[in-house]
Every structure is written in C-alpha cells, then in structure tokens.
Design a protein around this motif. Structure first.
Motif, PDB file in Angstrom:
ATOM      1  N   UNK A 128      22.708  10.258 -37.765  1.00 54.33           N
ATOM      2  CA  UNK A 128      23.271  11.134 -36.730  1.00 54.33           C
ATOM      3  C   UNK A 128      22.503  11.020 -35.420  1.00 54.33           C
ATOM      4  N   UNK A 129      21.202  10.741 -35.515  1.00 55.52           N
ATOM      5  CA  UNK A 129      20.365  10.619 -34.318  1.00 55.52           C
ATOM      6  C   UNK A 129      20.401   9.218 -33.722  1.00 55.52           C
ATOM      7  N   UNK A 130      21.058   8.286 -34.405  1.00 53.27           N
ATOM      8  CA  UNK A 130      21.181   6.932 -33.887  1.00 53.27           C
ATOM      9  C   UNK A 130      19.968   6.060 -34.135  1.00 53.27           C
ATOM     10  N   UNK A 131      19.213   6.364 -35.172  1.00 55.05           N
ATOM     11  CA  UNK A 131      18.069   5.507 -35.510  1.00 55.05           C
ATOM     12  C   UNK A 131      18.088   5.211 -37.005  1.00 55.05           C
ATOM     13  N   UNK A 132      17.206   4.303 -37.434  1.00 53.92           N
ATOM     14  CA  UNK A 132      17.162   3.928 -38.851  1.00 53.92           C
ATOM     15  C   UNK A 132      15.729   3.603 -39.267  1.00 53.92           C
ATOM     16  N   UNK A 133      14.786   4.427 -38.843  1.00 58.04           N
ATOM     17  CA  UNK A 133      13.381   4.181 -39.189  1.00 58.04           C
ATOM     18  C   UNK A 133      13.169   4.158 -40.699  1.00 58.04           C
ATOM     19  N   UNK A 134      13.805   5.081 -41.421  1.00 59.41           N
ATOM     20  CA  UNK A 134      13.643   5.125 -42.866  1.00 59.41           C
ATOM     21  C   UNK A 134      14.261   3.888 -43.525  1.00 59.41           C
ATOM     22  N   UNK A 135      15.380   3.418 -43.002  1.00 60.74           N
ATOM     23  CA  UNK A 135      15.986   2.192 -43.515  1.00 60.74           C
ATOM     24  C   UNK A 135      15.069   0.994 -43.339  1.00 60.74           C
ATOM     25  N   UNK A 136      14.393   0.943 -42.197  1.00 59.58           N
ATOM     26  CA  UNK A 136      13.420  -0.131 -41.949  1.00 59.58           C
ATOM     27  C   UNK A 136      12.269  -0.026 -42.946  1.00 59.58           C
ATOM     28  N   UNK A 137      11.792   1.189 -43.176  1.00 59.82           N
ATOM     29  CA  UNK A 137      10.720   1.410 -44.154  1.00 59.82           C
ATOM     30  C   UNK A 137      11.172   0.994 -45.556  1.00 59.82           C
ATOM     31  N   UNK A 138      12.400   1.356 -45.927  1.00 58.10           N
ATOM     32  CA  UNK A 138      12.939   0.951 -47.233  1.00 58.10           C
ATOM     33  C   UNK A 138      12.976  -0.570 -47.353  1.00 58.10           C
ATOM     34  N   UNK A 139      13.430  -1.242 -46.290  1.00 63.36           N
ATOM     35  CA  UNK A 139      13.498  -2.708 -46.291  1.00 63.36           C
ATOM     36  C   UNK A 139      12.111  -3.320 -46.455  1.00 63.36           C
ATOM     37  N   UNK A 140      11.121  -2.738 -45.785  1.00 65.01           N
ATOM     38  CA  UNK A 140       9.746  -3.236 -45.905  1.00 65.01           C
ATOM     39  C   UNK A 140       9.220  -3.058 -47.324  1.00 65.01           C
ATOM     40  N   UNK A 141       9.586  -1.952 -47.969  1.00 68.13           N
ATOM     41  CA  UNK A 141       9.158  -1.744 -49.355  1.00 68.13           C
ATOM     42  C   UNK A 141       9.793  -2.775 -50.289  1.00 68.13           C
ATOM     43  N   UNK A 142      11.050  -3.105 -50.051  1.00 73.26           N
ATOM     44  CA  UNK A 142      11.724  -4.122 -50.875  1.00 73.26           C
ATOM     45  C   UNK A 142      11.067  -5.483 -50.640  1.00 73.26           C
ATOM     46  N   UNK A 143      10.768  -5.812 -49.387  1.00 72.48           N
ATOM     47  CA  UNK A 143      10.093  -7.077 -49.095  1.00 72.48           C
ATOM     48  C   UNK A 143       8.741  -7.144 -49.794  1.00 72.48           C
ATOM     49  N   UNK A 144       7.999  -6.059 -49.788  1.00 70.23           N
ATOM     50  CA  UNK A 144       6.701  -6.006 -50.471  1.00 70.23           C
ATOM     51  C   UNK A 144       6.886  -6.177 -51.980  1.00 70.23           C
ATOM     52  N   UNK A 145       7.880  -5.515 -52.536  1.00 69.41           N
ATOM     53  CA  UNK A 145       8.197  -5.649 -53.959  1.00 69.41           C
ATOM     54  C   UNK A 145       8.511  -7.103 -54.305  1.00 69.41           C
ATOM     55  N   UNK A 146       9.337  -7.749 -53.483  1.00 66.45           N
ATOM     56  CA  UNK A 146       9.705  -9.144 -53.739  1.00 66.45           C
ATOM     57  C   UNK A 146       8.485 -10.054 -53.640  1.00 66.45           C
ATOM     58  N   UNK A 147       7.651  -9.856 -52.623  1.00 61.50           N
ATOM     59  CA  UNK A 147       6.424 -10.659 -52.492  1.00 61.50           C
ATOM     60  C   UNK A 147       5.522 -10.480 -53.716  1.00 61.50           C
ATOM     61  N   UNK A 148       5.403  -9.248 -54.193  1.00 64.19           N
ATOM     62  CA  UNK A 148       4.551  -8.985 -55.372  1.00 64.19           C
ATOM     63  C   UNK A 148       5.112  -9.647 -56.627  1.00 64.19           C
TER      64      UNK A 148
END
Length: 125
Positions: free
Chosen positions: A100-120
């Motif tokens: 609603x606020x026009x941002x996606x900071x949490x989505x970016x954080x979620x994506x970073x967690x998935x990338x970290x999971x994949x790297x691990x």
C-alpha cells in the motif's frame, strides 16, 4: 498438535488483537488452507511457505498454510505456536502495508534470505 480449527481460531484472535487499520484494502480477506506448500526453491523438500500475501484480480489477501505450519511448528506447545503464528501474521500484514505504501523492503529481505539459503546448499546463481 493443534487442529485446523484451533489454528484458525488462534489466527482470528491474533488478527482481532491488531489495529484494524493495518488490514485496510485487504479486500479478499485472510484464509487458512489445509495443505502444506513447499517453496519452489526448496532444495531437499524442507522449505515451506507458512503464509503469503497474494495480489491478483480478485484482490489483496493473506493465505496461511496449516499443513506447512504443522510441519514446521507442529511439535510446539500451544503458547509457543501462538507466538510463531503472531510472527507469521505480522510478516504478511507488513507485506500488505508495504504494498500500500509503494515499497517492498520486506520482499527484498525475503529474497536475500532465499539467496542465502540457496548458497548454504551449494547453489549459486
């Protein structure tokens, strides 16, 4: 283990305890689905989607997955499960309010967690 109905009741209680303004424009509501939902990038079938914020032609909604929640947290006491459900609810409501606020900071954080999971798990990309 908490039943589907008990889990739904807990989620309702959590939602009712939150400021209702946080749910504005959540026009397709919230639902609890019975199935477990694997994350599409799960390496060994151990990464579950517990809840998700959905935007589509029907509207904005939050979906929780009882089967996933039980696979991850089914062994917890009711009090500890309630705490985890609060975290899941807050996470998904934050996705909604960021949209609603026009941002996606949490989505970016979620994506970073998935990338970290994949790297691990030895997957780079």
């Amino acid at each position: 283990m908490v039943t589907f109905e008990e889990c739904a009741q807990m989620l309702d209680e959590i939602a009712n305890s939150m400021p209702q303004e946080l749910f504005r424009d959540l026009n397709a509501g919230m639902s609890l689905e019975p199935q477990a939902k694997l994350h599409p990038q799960s390496v060994r079938g151990e990464l579950y989607i517990l809840g998700e914020y959905v935007r589509n032609s029907i509207g904005n909604s939050i979906v929780f997955y009882y089967g996933s929640i039980m696979k991850v947290y089914g062994g917890l006491s009711n009090d500890k499960l309630y705490t985890e459900l609060e975290k899941i609810m807050h996470h998904e409501v934050k996705h909604h309010n960021e949209h609603l606020a026009g941002c996606d900071d949490l989505g970016i954080c979620d994506d970073e967690q998935i990338e970290s999971y994949l790297r691990s798990n030895g997957i780079t990309g």
